[in-house]
Design an enzyme around this catalytic site. Structure first.
Site, PDB file in Angstrom:
ATOM      1  CB  CYS A   1       1.980  -3.868  -3.366  1.00 49.16           C
ATOM      2  SG  CYS A   1       0.548  -2.826  -3.694  1.00 49.16           S
TER       3      CYS A   1
ATOM      4  NE  ARG B   1       4.857  -1.180  -2.285  1.00 49.63           N
ATOM      5  CZ  ARG B   1       5.341  -1.973  -1.353  1.00 49.63           C
ATOM      6  NH1 ARG B   1       6.642  -2.218  -1.303  1.00 49.63           N
ATOM      7  NH2 ARG B   1       4.546  -2.538  -0.478  1.00 49.63           N
TER       8      ARG B   1
ATOM      9  CG  ASP C   1       5.068   0.896   0.911  1.00 46.38           C
ATOM     10  OD1 ASP C   1       4.299   1.653   0.273  1.00 46.38           O
ATOM     11  OD2 ASP C   1       4.657   0.035   1.709  1.00 46.38           O
TER      12      ASP C   1
END
Length: 149
Positions: free
Chosen positions: A8, A14, A121
């Site tokens: 990420c 993440r 996100d």
């Protein structure tokens, strides 16, 4: 051994969540010896930092152990080493292609669940539960695919 790298932007939300979730899945399925799992960032912004407290808390809510990790940046060598390099969103994929000079090992996590969407996100939304739902689904489907092979 199947080597998987989750990627990420900063490697504190993440991708670290995906690393821990996927490790948990392979452990509970008795398949840990078949996999090597890590995570990385496309940016240098968080290098050396631990996982975000929101990621840590969300994993705890689901009784998933946090894999000890410090943020690191994706390298060209990762492209040679890993079998699957899995990005969380379209921007990550672009940056991964740039860093690696193109690769047929790059995938977007949600494509394993037959979805074209990006993993939510939480850096921007603060909604780690939504991120966990996306990652959990993507990782379950990824494991199912690899377990069949």
């Amino acid at each position: 051994m199947i080597k998987i790298l989750f990627v990420c932007h900063g490697n504190i939300c993440r991708s670290t969540m995906a690393q821990s979730v996927f490790q948990h899945i392979v452990n509970k399925n008795g398949a840990a010896c078949r996999f090597e799992i890590d995570s990385a960032a496309t940016s240098t912004e968080e290098i050396g930092n631990p996982p975000h407290h929101g990621t840590v808390n969300e994993l705890k809510r689901h009784n998933i152990p946090l894999v000890p990790h410090r943020a690191r940046q994706l390298t060209k060598a990762d492209g040679d080493y890993y079998d699957y390099i899995i990005g969380m969103d379209t921007a990550n994929i672009r940056n991964m292609q740039r860093i690696l000079g193109g690769s047929d090992k790059i995938y977007k996590l949600m494509t394993f669940a037959d979805l074209s969407k990006d993993v939510a996100d939480p850096w921007y939304t603060g909604n780690f539960a939504e991120t966990y739902a996306d990652i959990s689904l993507g990782c379950e489907k990824l494991f199912e695919k690899l377990d069949r092979e």
